[in-house]
Motif scaffolding. Structure first.
Motif, PDB file in Angstrom:
ATOM      1  N   MET A 184       0.734  -1.219  -0.049  1.00  0.00           N
ATOM      2  CA  MET A 184       0.055  -0.041   0.162  1.00  0.00           C
ATOM      3  C   MET A 184       1.021   1.198   0.004  1.00  0.00           C
ATOM      4  N   THR A 185       0.545   2.189  -1.047  1.00  0.00           N
ATOM      5  CA  THR A 185       1.581   3.342  -1.028  1.00  0.00           C
ATOM      6  C   THR A 185       1.063   4.349   0.190  1.00  0.00           C
ATOM      7  N   ILE A 186       2.179   4.674   0.725  1.00  0.00           N
ATOM      8  CA  ILE A 186       1.955   5.747   2.080  1.00  0.00           C
ATOM      9  C   ILE A 186       2.888   6.889   1.733  1.00  0.00           C
ATOM     10  N   TYR A 187       2.348   8.153   1.835  1.00  0.00           N
ATOM     11  CA  TYR A 187       3.001   9.487   1.590  1.00  0.00           C
ATOM     12  C   TYR A 187       3.531   9.693   3.266  1.00  0.00           C
ATOM     13  N   GLU A 188       4.434  10.507   3.033  1.00  0.00           N
ATOM     14  CA  GLU A 188       4.802  11.104   4.646  1.00  0.00           C
ATOM     15  C   GLU A 188       3.847  12.119   5.042  1.00  0.00           C
ATOM     16  N   ASP A 189       3.550  13.176   3.858  1.00  0.00           N
ATOM     17  CA  ASP A 189       2.549  14.269   4.358  1.00  0.00           C
ATOM     18  C   ASP A 189       2.213  14.663   2.951  1.00  0.00           C
ATOM     19  N   ARG A 190       1.439  15.775   2.610  1.00  0.00           N
ATOM     20  CA  ARG A 190       1.031  16.528   1.491  1.00  0.00           C
ATOM     21  C   ARG A 190       2.292  17.064   0.844  1.00  0.00           C
ATOM     22  N   VAL A 191       3.204  17.443   1.306  1.00  0.00           N
ATOM     23  CA  VAL A 191       4.287  17.917   0.585  1.00  0.00           C
ATOM     24  C   VAL A 191       4.746  16.770  -0.002  1.00  0.00           C
ATOM     25  N   ASP A 192       5.088  15.575   0.775  1.00  0.00           N
ATOM     26  CA  ASP A 192       5.704  14.212  -0.109  1.00  0.00           C
ATOM     27  C   ASP A 192       4.822  13.880  -1.377  1.00  0.00           C
ATOM     28  N   ALA A 193       3.650  13.999  -1.065  1.00  0.00           N
ATOM     29  CA  ALA A 193       2.573  13.513  -2.026  1.00  0.00           C
ATOM     30  C   ALA A 193       2.710  14.403  -3.258  1.00  0.00           C
ATOM     31  N   GLY A 194       2.757  15.717  -2.725  1.00  0.00           N
ATOM     32  CA  GLY A 194       2.862  16.668  -4.254  1.00  0.00           C
ATOM     33  C   GLY A 194       4.147  16.492  -4.866  1.00  0.00           C
ATOM     34  N   ARG A 195       5.276  16.240  -4.238  1.00  0.00           N
ATOM     35  CA  ARG A 195       6.447  15.993  -4.930  1.00  0.00           C
ATOM     36  C   ARG A 195       6.520  14.935  -5.993  1.00  0.00           C
ATOM     37  N   GLN A 196       5.972  13.790  -5.195  1.00  0.00           N
ATOM     38  CA  GLN A 196       5.807  12.481  -6.159  1.00  0.00           C
ATOM     39  C   GLN A 196       4.838  12.860  -7.336  1.00  0.00           C
ATOM     40  N   LEU A 197       3.774  13.466  -6.905  1.00  0.00           N
ATOM     41  CA  LEU A 197       2.894  13.494  -8.045  1.00  0.00           C
ATOM     42  C   LEU A 197       3.613  14.471  -9.015  1.00  0.00           C
ATOM     43  N   ALA A 198       4.147  15.661  -8.688  1.00  0.00           N
ATOM     44  CA  ALA A 198       4.941  16.575  -9.633  1.00  0.00           C
ATOM     45  C   ALA A 198       5.943  15.735 -10.680  1.00  0.00           C
TER      46      ALA A 198
ATOM     47  N   PHE B  92      -7.994  -2.347  -1.912  1.00  0.00           N
ATOM     48  CA  PHE B  92      -8.750  -2.125  -0.665  1.00  0.00           C
ATOM     49  C   PHE B  92      -8.635  -0.606  -0.127  1.00  0.00           C
ATOM     50  N   PHE B  93      -9.598   0.400  -0.631  1.00  0.00           N
ATOM     51  CA  PHE B  93      -9.531   1.877  -0.130  1.00  0.00           C
ATOM     52  C   PHE B  93     -10.562   1.979   0.974  1.00  0.00           C
ATOM     53  N   THR B  94     -10.054   2.637   2.043  1.00  0.00           N
ATOM     54  CA  THR B  94     -10.793   2.799   3.182  1.00  0.00           C
ATOM     55  C   THR B  94     -11.205   4.454   3.189  1.00  0.00           C
ATOM     56  N   ALA B  95      -9.949   5.189   3.053  1.00  0.00           N
ATOM     57  CA  ALA B  95     -10.151   6.716   3.119  1.00  0.00           C
ATOM     58  C   ALA B  95      -8.651   7.248   2.766  1.00  0.00           C
ATOM     59  N   VAL B  96      -8.841   8.660   2.292  1.00  0.00           N
ATOM     60  CA  VAL B  96      -7.564   9.279   1.708  1.00  0.00           C
ATOM     61  C   VAL B  96      -6.587   9.293   2.682  1.00  0.00           C
ATOM     62  N   GLY B  97      -7.043   9.461   4.013  1.00  0.00           N
ATOM     63  CA  GLY B  97      -6.216   9.695   5.368  1.00  0.00           C
ATOM     64  C   GLY B  97      -5.332   8.408   5.466  1.00  0.00           C
ATOM     65  N   TYR B  98      -5.665   7.397   5.198  1.00  0.00           N
ATOM     66  CA  TYR B  98      -5.157   6.204   5.325  1.00  0.00           C
ATOM     67  C   TYR B  98      -3.628   5.869   4.745  1.00  0.00           C
ATOM     68  N   HIS B  99      -3.785   6.783   3.771  1.00  0.00           N
ATOM     69  CA  HIS B  99      -2.550   6.595   2.831  1.00  0.00           C
ATOM     70  C   HIS B  99      -1.439   7.742   3.002  1.00  0.00           C
ATOM     71  N   TYR B 100      -1.553   8.486   4.177  1.00  0.00           N
ATOM     72  CA  TYR B 100      -0.429   9.472   4.580  1.00  0.00           C
ATOM     73  C   TYR B 100      -0.023   9.085   6.115  1.00  0.00           C
ATOM     74  N   ARG B 101       0.806   9.440   6.252  1.00  0.00           N
ATOM     75  CA  ARG B 101       1.490   9.188   7.798  1.00  0.00           C
ATOM     76  C   ARG B 101       1.120  10.386   8.625  1.00  0.00           C
ATOM     77  N   ASP B 102       1.125  11.557   7.987  1.00  0.00           N
ATOM     78  CA  ASP B 102       0.999  12.928   8.441  1.00  0.00           C
ATOM     79  C   ASP B 102      -0.298  13.401   7.726  1.00  0.00           C
ATOM     80  N   PHE B 103      -1.415  13.438   8.077  1.00  0.00           N
ATOM     81  CA  PHE B 103      -2.719  13.861   7.511  1.00  0.00           C
ATOM     82  C   PHE B 103      -3.377  15.042   8.311  1.00  0.00           C
ATOM     83  N   SER B 104      -2.605  15.773   8.949  1.00  0.00           N
ATOM     84  CA  SER B 104      -3.311  16.728  10.051  1.00  0.00           C
ATOM     85  C   SER B 104      -3.932  17.622   9.038  1.00  0.00           C
TER      86      SER B 104
END
Length: 450
Positions: free
Chosen positions: A1-15, A183-195
């Motif tokens: 399952m793909t896990i992002y550190e936070d939204r910054v990490d997700a943004g960089r990978q998406l970029a 198996f998708f539960t919620a967006v936040g489950y794929h982030y370590r930091d989803f504050s």
């Protein structure tokens, strides 16, 4: 399952996936609130303007977190008829929810667009970005709005979503999704930091993106950042070996001690954690320089992220640039490193004549400085979470190699990101006390170690 550190990490990978769009006529559109930190990273990597499309979820009355549809600017509206029928909702119930959410949407639109014109989408590619989608309702509304505003092409880009939700987004010409877990539960489950992302952070990111296209203050030796006698609080661009690093400099007064941040892998100068630490230091009378040691294009190559020698060289170049500013020429400098950034800070601190008075590592990898640790002379504080056993062991071994004044502090209950309540505040206070001891006391003039 793909896990992002936070939204910054997700943004960089998406970029990195979206780099082929660089140089095209693209406008990046973040969905407030959580989508904007992701969109900011994409906009920076593509060198594209950043704007927002304000959308509000319509939650089922008995389960507000479950979307039955969404509304957006320009009167856009999408309903998930299956959800509406499943809960037996009548038109009046749906209308009541929409009326309440429409009021919030209008208030938020005013807040985000205060003093800022909407970026014209006519004939351009609208790149709609969110931190993830669950049902797809808000994404579909956003794509519909972009089309209504004149976009010639609409692309939706998200770090994570269920396959069935992606398939439902007919409003986009293309959907880019990095991960579609079975198996998708919620967006936040794929982030370590989803504050949560608050309105102030959204506005700050929009302002920062807008400033990128404004003339920057020239660097030394001429007039520019820090040239006057008043406080400095602004974005800067720093030449470093053929690259141009982006940063944000706060200098409360000429000669004040300044802490330069060396961010770790997957983080940036916009990291909420690093910005929080910077604010604590600023309240103590210290200046801060938050900067990215790599350009967006360089970050696309993961090898650069772990090139400790390169990061250390950039940190040294940024410090030299800082100390050529008239207002910072006499400022003592400290380095704050997190993760791989701590390794870079200690690597650089081992250089002969290193211009640093103190070093702090938070959850860092000082071991990456290797045998150079024995050459470090600046007083060094290692702060590690008690629930981060692997990194704690690495820090203990590194501490044994240090010959400079040093201290290892374990923050009980903290994991690697210090996201547990109160743990980041403890780390920030430890850093504040270390730097004020070695760079100058709160409210006083910057000075040497005491």
């Amino acid at each position: 399952m793909t896990i992002y550190e936070d939204r910054v990490d997700a943004g960089r990978q998406l970029a990195r996936r979206l780099l082929p769009l660089r140089g095209q006529d693209v406008v990046v559109l973040g969905l407030p609130r959580g989508g904007v930190p992701v969109a900011f990273q994409v906009a920076m990597a593509l060198d594209a303007p950043l704007d927002v499309i304000v959308v509000r979820k319509l939650g089922v009355p008995s389960q507000p977190e479950l979307a039955m549809g969404a509304i957006g600017e320009e009167g856009a509206r999408v309903l998930d008829e299956r959800t509406v029928r499943y809960f037996g909702l009548g038109e009046e119930q749906v209308a009541a929810v929409e009326e309440r959410e429409r009021a919030v949407l209008e208030e938020r639109t005013t807040r985000f667009r205060e003093g800022r014109e909407r970026v014209d989408l006519t004939g351009r590619t609208a790149l709609v970005v969110d931190d993830g989608i669950a049902t797809g309702a808000t994404a579909r509304v956003a794509c519909r709005i972009a089309r209504q505003l004149g976009a010639a092409r609409v692309v939706l880009a998200v770090p994570v979503a269920p396959e069935e939700a992606v398939a439902r987004v007919a409003e986009a010409d293309e959907v880019v999704c990095l991960a579609t877990p079975h198996f998708f539960t919620a967006v936040g489950y794929h982030y370590r930091d989803f504050s949560p992302t608050d309105d102030d952070e959204v506005v700050a990111l929009l302002d920062a993106a807008a400033r990128r296209h404004l003339p920057q203050l020239p660097g030394p030796p001429g007039d520019g950042a820090g040239a006057g006698t008043g406080p400095v609080d602004q974005d800067v661009r720093i030449p470093a070996g053929g690259a141009e690093l982006e940063g944000h400099l706060v200098l409360p007064r000429p000669g004040a001690g300044v802490v330069v941040f060396a961010h770790g892998s997957g983080s940036s100068r916009h990291s909420p954690r690093n910005r929080y630490v910077a604010e604590v230091l600023q309240e103590a009378g210290l200046g801060t320089l938050l900067l990215d040691l790599l350009t967006p294009r360089e970050e696309a190559d993961r090898a650069n992220v772990f090139d400790i020698g390169l990061l250390a060289q950039r940190l040294g170049a940024a410090t030299a640039w800082l100390q050529q500013l008239p207002a910072a020429a006499s400022s003592p400098v400290g380095w704050f490193g997190a993760s791989t950034g701590a390794g870079a800070a200690l690597w650089a601190a081992a250089e002969p004549g290193a211009r640093v008075r103190a070093v702090v590592s938070r959850g860092g990898r000082p071991d990456l400085a290797g045998p150079r640790l024995g050459e470090v002379r600046a007083p060094t504080l290692l702060v590690v979470g008690g629930q981060d056993p692997e990194v704690l062991a690495l820090n203990r071994r590194a501490a044994q190699m240090l010959h400079c004044p040093h201290r290892l502090v374990v923050v009980p209950g903290a994991t690697h990101l210090f996201e547990e309540p109160g743990t980041l505040a403890q780390a920030a206070e430890l850093a504040r006390d270390w730097f004020t001891d070695h760079l100058g006391a709160s409210g006083g003039e910057g000075g040497g170690p005491r």
